[in-house]
Design a protein around this motif. Structure first.
Motif, PDB file in Angstrom:
ATOM      1  N   PHE A  43      -0.108  -1.531  -4.835  1.00  0.00           N
ATOM      2  CA  PHE A  43       0.687  -0.504  -5.510  1.00  0.00           C
ATOM      3  C   PHE A  43       1.700  -1.092  -6.496  1.00  0.00           C
ATOM      4  O   PHE A  43       1.753  -0.658  -7.650  1.00  0.00           O
ATOM      5  CB  PHE A  43       1.398   0.372  -4.475  1.00  0.00           C
ATOM      6  N   SER A  44       2.500  -2.067  -6.086  1.00  0.00           N
ATOM      7  CA  SER A  44       3.528  -2.599  -6.990  1.00  0.00           C
ATOM      8  C   SER A  44       2.894  -3.295  -8.195  1.00  0.00           C
ATOM      9  O   SER A  44       3.403  -3.203  -9.305  1.00  0.00           O
ATOM     10  CB  SER A  44       4.488  -3.536  -6.254  1.00  0.00           C
ATOM     11  N   LYS A  45       1.779  -3.966  -7.989  1.00  0.00           N
ATOM     12  CA  LYS A  45       1.068  -4.618  -9.100  1.00  0.00           C
ATOM     13  C   LYS A  45       0.571  -3.581 -10.101  1.00  0.00           C
ATOM     14  O   LYS A  45       0.662  -3.764 -11.313  1.00  0.00           O
ATOM     15  CB  LYS A  45      -0.111  -5.439  -8.541  1.00  0.00           C
ATOM     16  N   ARG A  46       0.051  -2.450  -9.582  1.00  0.00           N
ATOM     17  CA  ARG A  46      -0.419  -1.382 -10.470  1.00  0.00           C
ATOM     18  C   ARG A  46       0.718  -0.844 -11.339  1.00  0.00           C
ATOM     19  O   ARG A  46       0.516  -0.535 -12.511  1.00  0.00           O
ATOM     20  CB  ARG A  46      -1.012  -0.236  -9.663  1.00  0.00           C
ATOM     21  N   ILE A  67       0.849  -1.195   0.000  1.00  0.00           N
ATOM     22  CA  ILE A  67       0.000   0.000   0.000  1.00  0.00           C
ATOM     23  C   ILE A  67       0.882   1.241   0.000  1.00  0.00           C
ATOM     24  O   ILE A  67       1.803   1.354   0.811  1.00  0.00           O
ATOM     25  CB  ILE A  67      -0.915   0.042   1.243  1.00  0.00           C
ATOM     26  N   LEU A  68       0.602   2.166  -0.919  1.00  0.00           N
ATOM     27  CA  LEU A  68       1.256   3.472  -0.917  1.00  0.00           C
ATOM     28  C   LEU A  68       0.308   4.465  -0.255  1.00  0.00           C
ATOM     29  O   LEU A  68      -0.867   4.552  -0.626  1.00  0.00           O
ATOM     30  CB  LEU A  68       1.572   3.951  -2.331  1.00  0.00           C
ATOM     31  N   TYR A  69       0.825   5.194   0.721  1.00  0.00           N
ATOM     32  CA  TYR A  69       0.062   6.229   1.407  1.00  0.00           C
ATOM     33  C   TYR A  69       0.582   7.592   0.961  1.00  0.00           C
ATOM     34  O   TYR A  69       1.787   7.831   0.996  1.00  0.00           O
ATOM     35  CB  TYR A  69       0.230   6.113   2.929  1.00  0.00           C
ATOM     36  N   ILE A  70      -0.311   8.450   0.528  1.00  0.00           N
ATOM     37  CA  ILE A  70       0.028   9.831   0.172  1.00  0.00           C
ATOM     38  C   ILE A  70      -0.730  10.718   1.151  1.00  0.00           C
ATOM     39  O   ILE A  70      -1.957  10.669   1.212  1.00  0.00           O
ATOM     40  CB  ILE A  70      -0.376  10.158  -1.279  1.00  0.00           C
ATOM     41  N   ASN A  71       0.014  11.498   1.931  1.00  0.00           N
ATOM     42  CA  ASN A  71      -0.587  12.233   3.040  1.00  0.00           C
ATOM     43  C   ASN A  71      -0.324  13.733   2.969  1.00  0.00           C
ATOM     44  O   ASN A  71       0.810  14.148   2.762  1.00  0.00           O
ATOM     45  CB  ASN A  71      -0.024  11.715   4.372  1.00  0.00           C
ATOM     46  N   LYS A  72      -1.379  14.497   3.159  1.00  0.00           N
ATOM     47  CA  LYS A  72      -1.258  15.942   3.393  1.00  0.00           C
ATOM     48  C   LYS A  72      -1.214  16.226   4.881  1.00  0.00           C
ATOM     49  O   LYS A  72      -0.757  17.276   5.304  1.00  0.00           O
ATOM     50  CB  LYS A  72      -2.441  16.689   2.772  1.00  0.00           C
ATOM     51  N   TYR A 129      -6.655  10.751  10.787  1.00  0.00           N
ATOM     52  CA  TYR A 129      -7.321  10.842  12.082  1.00  0.00           C
ATOM     53  C   TYR A 129      -8.702  10.194  11.986  1.00  0.00           C
ATOM     54  O   TYR A 129      -9.254  10.029  10.888  1.00  0.00           O
ATOM     55  CB  TYR A 129      -7.406  12.297  12.563  1.00  0.00           C
ATOM     56  N   ALA A 130      -9.227   9.804  13.144  1.00  0.00           N
ATOM     57  CA  ALA A 130     -10.444   8.986  13.207  1.00  0.00           C
ATOM     58  C   ALA A 130     -11.663   9.641  12.574  1.00  0.00           C
ATOM     59  O   ALA A 130     -12.536   8.957  12.042  1.00  0.00           O
ATOM     60  CB  ALA A 130     -10.744   8.627  14.659  1.00  0.00           C
ATOM     61  N   GLU A 131     -11.764  10.953  12.606  1.00  0.00           N
ATOM     62  CA  GLU A 131     -12.961  11.635  12.113  1.00  0.00           C
ATOM     63  C   GLU A 131     -13.045  11.698  10.589  1.00  0.00           C
ATOM     64  O   GLU A 131     -14.090  12.032  10.029  1.00  0.00           O
ATOM     65  CB  GLU A 131     -13.031  13.064  12.676  1.00  0.00           C
ATOM     66  N   GLN A 132     -11.948  11.415   9.898  1.00  0.00           N
ATOM     67  CA  GLN A 132     -11.975  11.467   8.438  1.00  0.00           C
ATOM     68  C   GLN A 132     -12.978  10.458   7.894  1.00  0.00           C
ATOM     69  O   GLN A 132     -13.166   9.389   8.454  1.00  0.00           O
ATOM     70  CB  GLN A 132     -10.590  11.147   7.857  1.00  0.00           C
ATOM     71  N   GLU A 133     -13.598  10.814   6.791  1.00  0.00           N
ATOM     72  CA  GLU A 133     -14.489   9.906   6.077  1.00  0.00           C
ATOM     73  C   GLU A 133     -13.682   9.234   4.974  1.00  0.00           C
ATOM     74  O   GLU A 133     -12.788   9.848   4.389  1.00  0.00           O
ATOM     75  CB  GLU A 133     -15.659  10.689   5.493  1.00  0.00           C
ATOM     76  N   SER A 134     -13.961   7.977   4.703  1.00  0.00           N
ATOM     77  CA  SER A 134     -13.255   7.232   3.663  1.00  0.00           C
ATOM     78  C   SER A 134     -14.185   6.951   2.504  1.00  0.00           C
ATOM     79  O   SER A 134     -15.366   6.668   2.700  1.00  0.00           O
ATOM     80  CB  SER A 134     -12.717   5.910   4.222  1.00  0.00           C
ATOM     81  N   GLU A 135     -13.631   7.034   1.307  1.00  0.00           N
ATOM     82  CA  GLU A 135     -14.418   6.747   0.103  1.00  0.00           C
ATOM     83  C   GLU A 135     -13.511   6.069  -0.908  1.00  0.00           C
ATOM     84  O   GLU A 135     -12.423   6.578  -1.203  1.00  0.00           O
ATOM     85  CB  GLU A 135     -14.968   8.043  -0.475  1.00  0.00           C
ATOM     86  N   GLU A 136     -13.945   4.939  -1.436  1.00  0.00           N
ATOM     87  CA  GLU A 136     -13.178   4.275  -2.489  1.00  0.00           C
ATOM     88  C   GLU A 136     -13.525   4.987  -3.794  1.00  0.00           C
ATOM     89  O   GLU A 136     -14.653   4.893  -4.290  1.00  0.00           O
ATOM     90  CB  GLU A 136     -13.499   2.788  -2.560  1.00  0.00           C
ATOM     91  N   ILE A 137     -12.565   5.746  -4.326  1.00  0.00           N
ATOM     92  CA  ILE A 137     -12.838   6.569  -5.511  1.00  0.00           C
ATOM     93  C   ILE A 137     -12.566   5.814  -6.809  1.00  0.00           C
ATOM     94  O   ILE A 137     -12.957   6.265  -7.882  1.00  0.00           O
ATOM     95  CB  ILE A 137     -12.047   7.895  -5.465  1.00  0.00           C
ATOM     96  N   GLU A 138     -11.906   4.699  -6.699  1.00  0.00           N
ATOM     97  CA  GLU A 138     -11.639   3.795  -7.811  1.00  0.00           C
ATOM     98  C   GLU A 138     -11.259   2.479  -7.153  1.00  0.00           C
ATOM     99  O   GLU A 138     -10.806   2.471  -6.004  1.00  0.00           O
ATOM    100  CB  GLU A 138     -10.474   4.340  -8.642  1.00  0.00           C
ATOM    101  N   TYR A 139     -11.393   1.375  -7.851  1.00  0.00           N
ATOM    102  CA  TYR A 139     -11.050   0.097  -7.236  1.00  0.00           C
ATOM    103  C   TYR A 139      -9.621   0.156  -6.683  1.00  0.00           C
ATOM    104  O   TYR A 139      -8.676   0.447  -7.416  1.00  0.00           O
ATOM    105  CB  TYR A 139     -11.177  -1.051  -8.239  1.00  0.00           C
ATOM    106  N   GLY A 140      -9.483  -0.052  -5.379  1.00  0.00           N
ATOM    107  CA  GLY A 140      -8.175  -0.085  -4.747  1.00  0.00           C
ATOM    108  C   GLY A 140      -7.570   1.269  -4.443  1.00  0.00           C
ATOM    109  O   GLY A 140      -6.406   1.347  -4.053  1.00  0.00           O
TER     110      GLY A 140
END
Length: 76
Positions: free
Chosen positions: A55-58, A15-20, A24-35
């Motif tokens: 990530f590496s497979k992609r 998994i690649l994480y890109i962070n601004k 944190y727990a209050e964030q909402e999550s949404e799958e914007i594209e498969y994976g």
């Protein structure tokens, strides 16, 4: 407020994480594209973090493209 992007790679989970900001727990999550999971600011809906699964497979299959628009600038 403009912030630098941080990148972290979890080799075991592939998994690649890109962070601004730190997630944190209050964030909402949404799958914007498969994976591809976006973690959103609950007040503004702004994307604050991305999680790119498999990530590496992609990278092996195709050039990596994300369904987002970026405004990249040099940090001061």
């Amino acid at each position: 407020m403009d912030t630098k992007l941080g990148f972290e790679y979890d080799r075991q989970g592939d998994i690649l994480y890109i962070n601004k900001c730190k997630p944190y727990a209050e964030q909402e999550s949404e799958e914007i594209e498969y994976g591809v999971v976006a973690r959103l600011n609950p007040a503004t809906g702004e994307i604050e973090n991305l999680e790119i699964l498999f990530f590496s497979k992609r990278l092996q299959d195709n050039p990596l493209e994300l369904p987002i628009i970026a405004d990249l600038r040099l940090s001061a």
